[in-house]
Structure formats: C-alpha cells, structure tokens
Design an enzyme around this catalytic site. Sequence first.
Site, PDB file in Angstrom:
ATOM      1  CG  ASN A 250      -1.989   0.940   1.233  1.00  0.00           C
ATOM      2  OD1 ASN A 250      -2.464   1.374   2.628  1.00  0.00           O
ATOM      3  ND2 ASN A 250      -2.271   1.651   0.406  1.00  0.00           N
TER       4      ASN A 250
ATOM      5  CD  GLN B 281      -4.530   5.941  -0.005  1.00  0.00           C
ATOM      6  OE1 GLN B 281      -3.615   5.318   0.333  1.00  0.00           O
ATOM      7  NE2 GLN B 281      -5.575   5.683  -0.153  1.00  0.00           N
TER       8      GLN B 281
ATOM      9  CB  CYS C 126      -4.258   6.856   5.108  1.00  0.00           C
ATOM     10  SG  CYS C 126      -3.152   5.847   4.114  1.00  0.00           S
ATOM     11  N   GLY C 127      -4.217   4.711   7.544  1.00  0.00           N
ATOM     12  CA  GLY C 127      -3.602   3.814   8.635  1.00  0.00           C
ATOM     13  C   GLY C 127      -2.152   3.627   8.262  1.00  0.00           C
TER      14      GLY C 127
ATOM     15  CG  ASN D 139     -11.753   2.072   2.448  1.00  0.00           C
ATOM     16  OD1 ASN D 139     -11.774   2.859   1.587  1.00  0.00           O
ATOM     17  ND2 ASN D 139     -11.178   2.397   3.695  1.00  0.00           N
TER      18      ASN D 139
ATOM     19  NE  ARG E 299     -13.683   7.537   1.536  1.00  0.00           N
ATOM     20  CZ  ARG E 299     -14.026   8.462   2.183  1.00  0.00           C
ATOM     21  NH1 ARG E 299     -15.008   8.833   2.367  1.00  0.00           N
ATOM     22  NH2 ARG E 299     -12.882   8.726   3.220  1.00  0.00           N
TER      23      ARG E 299
ATOM     24  CB  CYS F 137      -6.874  -0.904   2.848  1.00  0.00           C
ATOM     25  SG  CYS F 137      -7.752   0.682   3.234  1.00  0.00           S
TER      26      CYS F 137
END
Length: 274
Positions: free
Chosen positions: A13, A45, A72-73, A191, A210, A218
């Site tokens: 990610n 992202q 956003c983890g 999501n 999303r 994610c």
Amino acid sequence: MEFNAYKMDGLGNDFVIIDQRVKTINLSKENIVKICSRDFIGCDQLIYINKNKDNKDKLIFYNSDGSISGACGNGTRCVAKLLSKEYGKKEINLETSSGNLHSLILKENLVETNIGTPSMEWDKIPLIKEMNTKNLNVSINDINGEKFTGGIAINVGNPNMIFFVENNENYEIENIGPVIEQHEYFPEKCNVTIATIKNENLINVKVWERGAGLTKACGTAACATAYAGFITKKVSNNVDIKFSTGILSIRIGDDNSIFMKGPVSSIEEIKIKL
C-alpha cells in the site's frame, strides 16, 4: 515545477509523501492525480506533512483520484517511521482530520499506530438514513452467481463496508468493489472488504479502497474488519488481517481503541518534475 518527496509503502500500500513544513508545494487536483498515476510516479495515496497552528505535525491524505481521505492507517505508520528518523524518537504523534494518532516504532521497520475508536452510528459513518449498521442487507454475488446478503458498516476515520463470506476467493473484488463503494447508502462512498474468517485470530481479506481502487493493503479496512469480527463475536480482540502481500496485526483495547501493527518499507527519496 520540480520538488523533492519520499516514496514508502506498508505491505505494498504505497504513498508519495511531500514535506510542506518548510516549503509549500501547491498542487492542483490534476497534479495529484498525475503523481498517483501508475504511468508516472504511481501510488495509492499522496500525503502532505504540514504544521498546524500549534506548530505540530499534521497530515493531509489524498486518494489517487484526487479526493481527500479522512484517514490512512498505513500512510500514518509510514510517516511515523519517516519522522522518527528525523526526530530520533520512538513515539510520534500526528494530527489528522479524523483525530490525533499516536504511533510507536517497535523495530526498524515495524510500526504500531493507535487508530482511535470506531463508530457504528449510522450518521457518523455516514449513511443516508438510520439503519442497522451490523447488517445493511446489501447483496453481492460470487463467481458462480450465488448471492450473499449482509454487510457491516463502520467508520474508522473513513467509511467501511465489510462482508464476511465463507470463501472470499470466490468473489471478484475488482467487480464488486466499485459498485459497493458508490452504493446509494454511502453519501461519502466507502472502502469495501470481502473477508473470510479462518480462525479466531486470522481473517483473510480482499479490499477495494474508496478513491484509490484495488489495493494490496488498506490499514483502515483492516481495522474495520477486525472490529466487525470482534463485535459480532467471530474473532478475538487480537487478530491478524491477511492480505496477499502480508499481515497487519490488529488489537482492540478495553476502550475499543484499535491498534494496528505492521511492517513499513525503507524510505526512498525521489524528485518529482511536473
């Protein structure tokens, strides 16, 4: 326009991180979409590191379609690793639009972040009307045309929809994801996770994110899935969420705070020319 940035990822990610604390980089939505495009730099992202009014580090997240993301983890964990190098500290606090997130650097490339407490109130997710968020009665079909009806809605900084199915390998997330992401129940989209519980400490997942689409991992979806499994008594409060690229370990505290632990990549310095 030419400027420096960083590239990092958590389980694939991936993110482009732009430090705006000294020099402001003014990017249009079109610029952000171009940077995120796999035909250019490529990432799920784009993240800005800013300073807030109290001179504390603040993160702003943009999805690859140019829209803003509330949380956003994995991105937070990556920035925590980046700033821990700069500050020489193992604990990093970061402000986001969904709250202040505390991260702990456990090992060189292992970071745990407290994502905060989730919400299952319909208007906090948000949904378009009051509904049973533990079962939205939304139907999806597997590759054999068999229908599954259910869906749990949770907000962990952004809206999430989780389907617990017998075998998620029988579901094509790339087809189901974009439809559910834009379902009429979710005015801010969501999501989408299709999950299979292997045992009380392990869940296999596929995720459509999303504003970003098909993703290798994610963090907020992992947190939402773990919490959904926990409140429905399907798993324990310590559970591994398995993606195709690896595992994120989720722990749910006594106050329902969600802790996400997992690997982050090394830090790559890049130069972007637009």
